[in-house]
Design an enzyme around this catalytic site. Sequence first.
Site, PDB file in Angstrom:
ATOM      1  N   CYS A 133     -56.828   6.648  21.160  1.00  0.00           N
ATOM      2  CA  CYS A 133     -56.982   7.810  22.013  1.00  0.00           C
ATOM      3  C   CYS A 133     -57.814   8.779  21.200  1.00  0.00           C
ATOM      4  CB  CYS A 133     -55.625   8.418  22.336  1.00  0.00           C
ATOM      5  SG  CYS A 133     -55.792  10.044  23.068  1.00  0.00           S
TER       6      CYS A 133
ATOM      7  N   ASP B 130       0.822   4.260  -2.602  1.00  0.00           N
ATOM      8  CA  ASP B 130       0.597   5.646  -2.187  1.00  0.00           C
ATOM      9  C   ASP B 130       1.685   6.563  -2.727  1.00  0.00           C
ATOM     10  OD1 ASP B 130      -1.611   4.846  -0.878  1.00  0.00           O
ATOM     11  OD2 ASP B 130      -0.715   4.852   1.128  1.00  0.00           O
TER      12      ASP B 130
ATOM     13  N   LYS C  39     -26.420 -12.812  -5.565  1.00  0.00           N
ATOM     14  CA  LYS C  39     -27.217 -11.601  -5.752  1.00  0.00           C
ATOM     15  C   LYS C  39     -26.765 -10.595  -4.695  1.00  0.00           C
ATOM     16  CE  LYS C  39     -31.869  -9.970  -6.610  1.00  0.00           C
ATOM     17  NZ  LYS C  39     -32.081  -8.930  -5.630  1.00  0.00           N
TER      18      LYS C  39
ATOM     19  N   TYR D 147     -21.524  -7.018 -13.534  1.00  0.00           N
ATOM     20  CA  TYR D 147     -21.979  -8.323 -14.037  1.00  0.00           C
ATOM     21  C   TYR D 147     -22.763  -8.262 -15.347  1.00  0.00           C
ATOM     22  CZ  TYR D 147     -25.812  -6.545 -11.196  1.00  0.00           C
ATOM     23  OH  TYR D 147     -26.748  -5.729 -10.641  1.00  0.00           O
TER      24      TYR D 147
ATOM     25  N   GLU E 237     -24.772 -16.721 -10.039  1.00  0.00           N
ATOM     26  CA  GLU E 237     -23.994 -15.650  -9.404  1.00  0.00           C
ATOM     27  C   GLU E 237     -24.657 -15.283  -8.084  1.00  0.00           C
ATOM     28  OE1 GLU E 237     -23.987 -12.294 -12.086  1.00  0.00           O
ATOM     29  OE2 GLU E 237     -23.722 -13.644 -13.784  1.00  0.00           O
TER      30      GLU E 237
ATOM     31  N   ASP F 121     -26.619  -7.426  -2.503  1.00  0.00           N
ATOM     32  CA  ASP F 121     -27.678  -6.555  -1.992  1.00  0.00           C
ATOM     33  C   ASP F 121     -27.164  -5.125  -1.890  1.00  0.00           C
ATOM     34  OD1 ASP F 121     -30.128  -5.903  -1.128  1.00  0.00           O
ATOM     35  OD2 ASP F 121     -29.950  -6.792   0.863  1.00  0.00           O
TER      36      ASP F 121
ATOM     37  N   ASP G  26       0.839  -1.198   0.000  1.00  0.00           N
ATOM     38  CA  ASP G  26       0.000   0.000   0.000  1.00  0.00           C
ATOM     39  C   ASP G  26       0.872   1.246   0.000  1.00  0.00           C
ATOM     40  OD1 ASP G  26      -2.025  -1.753   0.106  1.00  0.00           O
ATOM     41  OD2 ASP G  26      -2.789  -1.146   2.089  1.00  0.00           O
TER      42      ASP G  26
ATOM     43  N   CYS H  42     -54.531  15.489  22.238  1.00  0.00           N
ATOM     44  CA  CYS H  42     -53.388  14.583  22.410  1.00  0.00           C
ATOM     45  C   CYS H  42     -52.213  15.054  21.558  1.00  0.00           C
ATOM     46  CB  CYS H  42     -53.827  13.183  22.002  1.00  0.00           C
ATOM     47  SG  CYS H  42     -52.501  11.984  22.073  1.00  0.00           S
TER      48      CYS H  42
ATOM     49  N   CYS I  28     -53.974   6.869  27.519  1.00  0.00           N
ATOM     50  CA  CYS I  28     -53.050   7.174  26.423  1.00  0.00           C
ATOM     51  C   CYS I  28     -51.676   7.570  26.980  1.00  0.00           C
ATOM     52  CB  CYS I  28     -53.638   8.311  25.596  1.00  0.00           C
ATOM     53  SG  CYS I  28     -52.479   8.998  24.415  1.00  0.00           S
TER      54      CYS I  28
ATOM     55  N   LEU J 269     -35.675  -8.335 -11.667  1.00  0.00           N
ATOM     56  CA  LEU J 269     -35.592  -9.785 -11.872  1.00  0.00           C
ATOM     57  C   LEU J 269     -36.823 -10.447 -11.266  1.00  0.00           C
ATOM     58  CD1 LEU J 269     -31.871 -10.395 -10.819  1.00  0.00           C
ATOM     59  CD2 LEU J 269     -32.796 -10.619 -13.120  1.00  0.00           C
TER      60      LEU J 269
ATOM     61  N   CYS K 143     -51.143  11.485  26.273  1.00  0.00           N
ATOM     62  CA  CYS K 143     -51.868  12.589  26.901  1.00  0.00           C
ATOM     63  C   CYS K 143     -52.615  12.178  28.169  1.00  0.00           C
ATOM     64  CB  CYS K 143     -52.847  13.218  25.912  1.00  0.00           C
ATOM     65  SG  CYS K 143     -54.244  12.169  25.531  1.00  0.00           S
TER      66      CYS K 143
ATOM     67  N   LYS L 203     -34.409 -16.185  -4.001  1.00  0.00           N
ATOM     68  CA  LYS L 203     -34.285 -15.386  -2.777  1.00  0.00           C
ATOM     69  C   LYS L 203     -34.096 -16.308  -1.582  1.00  0.00           C
ATOM     70  CE  LYS L 203     -35.284 -11.062  -4.069  1.00  0.00           C
ATOM     71  NZ  LYS L 203     -35.590  -9.826  -3.497  1.00  0.00           N
TER      72      LYS L 203
HETATM   73  P1  AMP Z   1     -34.850  -6.839  -7.568  1.00  0.00           P
HETATM   74  O1  AMP Z   1     -34.425  -5.421  -7.286  1.00  0.00           O
HETATM   75  O2  AMP Z   1     -35.141  -7.636  -6.333  1.00  0.00           O
HETATM   76  O3  AMP Z   1     -35.873  -6.954  -8.656  1.00  0.00           O
HETATM   77  O4  AMP Z   1     -33.563  -7.560  -8.139  1.00  0.00           O
HETATM   78  C1  AMP Z   1     -32.950  -7.105  -9.291  1.00  0.00           C
HETATM   79  C2  AMP Z   1     -31.678  -6.438  -8.938  1.00  0.00           C
HETATM   80  O5  AMP Z   1     -30.740  -7.356  -8.408  1.00  0.00           O
HETATM   81  C3  AMP Z   1     -30.974  -5.886 -10.123  1.00  0.00           C
HETATM   82  O6  AMP Z   1     -31.495  -4.645 -10.482  1.00  0.00           O
HETATM   83  C4  AMP Z   1     -29.569  -5.781  -9.638  1.00  0.00           C
HETATM   84  O7  AMP Z   1     -29.370  -4.486  -9.110  1.00  0.00           O
HETATM   85  C5  AMP Z   1     -29.476  -6.746  -8.486  1.00  0.00           C
HETATM   86  N1  AMP Z   1     -28.400  -7.751  -8.610  1.00  0.00           N
HETATM   87  C6  AMP Z   1     -27.535  -8.041  -7.623  1.00  0.00           C
HETATM   88  N2  AMP Z   1     -26.666  -8.968  -8.003  1.00  0.00           N
HETATM   89  C7  AMP Z   1     -26.950  -9.280  -9.278  1.00  0.00           C
HETATM   90  C8  AMP Z   1     -26.388 -10.177 -10.229  1.00  0.00           C
HETATM   91  N3  AMP Z   1     -25.345 -10.942  -9.926  1.00  0.00           N
HETATM   92  N4  AMP Z   1     -26.947 -10.220 -11.455  1.00  0.00           N
HETATM   93  C9  AMP Z   1     -28.019  -9.448 -11.761  1.00  0.00           C
HETATM   94  N5  AMP Z   1     -28.595  -8.591 -10.908  1.00  0.00           N
HETATM   95  C10 AMP Z   1     -28.070  -8.503  -9.681  1.00  0.00           C
END
Ligand code: AMP
Length: 697
Positions: A432, A39, A116, A232, A114, A118, A35, A437, A414, A85, A417, A320
Amino acid sequence: MSDQTELSKRVEALRQEIEHHTYLYYAKDAPEISDAAFDSLMRELRELEAAHPELIVPQSPTQRVGGYVGEQFSPVVHEQRMYSLDNAMDFGELDAWLDRVEDAFGKMVDVCCELKIDGSSIALTYEDGLLIRAATRGDGTTGEDVTANMRTVRDIPLRLRAEAMDDIVAGVDSLELRGEVYMPKSSFEMLNAAAEMEGKAPFANPRNAAAGSLRQKDPHVTAQRDLSTFLYAVANDAALEVEGQWELLQWLREAGFHVNPDVELCTTKAQVRAFCERALERREALAYEIDGVVVKVNSFALQRQMGFTARAPRWAIAYKFPPEEKTTLLRDITVQVGRTGKLTPVAELDPVVVAGSTVSRATLHNEDEVARKDVRVGDTVIVRKAGDVIPEVLGPVLSLRPADAVPWHMPKTCPSCGSVVVREETEADYRCISIDCPAQALERLLHWASRGALDIDGMGEEIVSRLVASGRVSDVADYYMLTELELAALDMGRTNKRGQAITLGKTVAAKLIGAIEQSKTRSFARVIYGLGIRHVGKTVAELVAAAFPTIELLSAATEEQLAQVSGVGEKIAHAIYLFMRTPDNVDVIERLARYGVTMADALPLEGEEGEKPLDGLTFVLTGSLVQSGMTRDEAGSALKALGAKVTGSVSKKTSYVVAGEEAGSKLDKALALGVPVLNEQQLLDLLETGRVPEGEN
Ligand code: AMP
């Protein structure tokens, strides 16, 4: 070679070196230099650019922060729609989707599995290999321009690596690449800890933190947030010389992007399921949040054959994860008073991380729900959270229940009040109904001022909240005590450029005072509506005003009398009756009347000229009316409405004395003079039927 050329070469070499190491660090997870060495390369580049600003280009690694303020948040139309999706909530639904894929092609085809991520979706546009724009998903068609902020995210290349450029189809000069911006769990915890120290509201979860950081007004703030990405997708897959998703991920990695390493090409249902199960097992240990697995038909050609629905691609599915459950201690059950007076029990929990966010409170909805779930203070309870879903208390772990845990009941008064709370037979909620209130003040004040009610023009949410905050107004009668001077000086809670507090000002104040004055002349029906009695909408208010055209009549009306009005059922009658008997409400109504607000229908009573049942009779009231809870004034008004005269002392001319509990000397006098005496029940019957009891006349 001139010095200038030498310099340019050095600067370019430094940039390439820095990009290379950024690539190794983020995309490959395999740094080759320390690092500190990295830098020092950065420092040299920064110094050279500072001395020769003419050499600065937007794609220089030094330009990740700043410079582009103001261009953000303008709309960006996506090259191709950013779809959502379809979800598979369990393995059954996942298998059903895989069956559809198999049916579509007559055989199982390769699918790419893949994680998903969040986070928040992002679209990055590169023109001739340079990052020119970053946009959020928005509504799918149009997103927001967050370029300045995305430039500060270190793991996205500001220019694509040369190796990858060869795979861009000839003639294509613009590429829209897509992925997810996320905040690692540890950074999220740190950010929230810092927010807490500064007394700021924490983010609910890493996803919100990522989305919030991305949409900062000031890119310097975004730069301080630890954001990362996983790419992706490409908007237009025909723009690249790649055949499918798997290859695309390799290409993205080569181009310099951070690509999630947990990917697998599967050909059977069992493999897909095993990938999902593994992902679920590893979920907790990952440095970032995931909420499922995305399965995509691998070949772009086959994807095209399957196409899209209006909302999502047919060639992909999001499996999910099942909702996550945890146990924790239920410390207390508190009661929240909503803006409409509804009382909601809330579980106060020992903080616990469920599905990625800390849960310390959860609604228990109502008393019946608490009883149904049989949760008691002191219980160890199971808390569940699924993705976006609000945390929920599922029930207690009975084996861990302390011996002294007792069933919970809604308090009788309540918490905001102190007024007595009521519950309608047919409803689960306690309420109430006090007009005074504080928890309901804003809602009630706005309702009173609204168009259909007293219509105080200009009295909107901002002003009313400031009036409440200033302590000047807490119930609707307070509106009529406001002076122009104090309205003009009302602090609006904002400051101007010079740091001075902004006040409402004379012009608006004068207008508002006029509007308040005007409101006094609205019809009695509108006043009834404006009081905000539960179930009493505009139509009911009109029916009630027609049947009971003065506040005295309305206040004295019994539940039965109210229920007889066509259009007013028992439930509404009960609500009005209770409202009119709540002491705070009586008080506010009296004040409204005193300040000159209409409390009677302007029109003469129907049949007023005609006979009334108690015409010519004189009543004296003594003692207290405990059964109905009416005051003597209220009972007096009700008698007057039926044509009777009500006086204060008993004489031979008195027709009846009504004696409540603990009646005093007036009762003695009545007995001495032989004046007929009615008890409270007889009075109530009389008010209801308009007829004096038989044998008493
Ligand atoms: P949803 O918002 O529940 O309809 O899920 C769709 C969203 O999942 C997409 O808009 C992406 O932002 C997200 N997402 C996260 N990981 C992936 C992935 N590996 N491939 C495609 N979508 C993904």
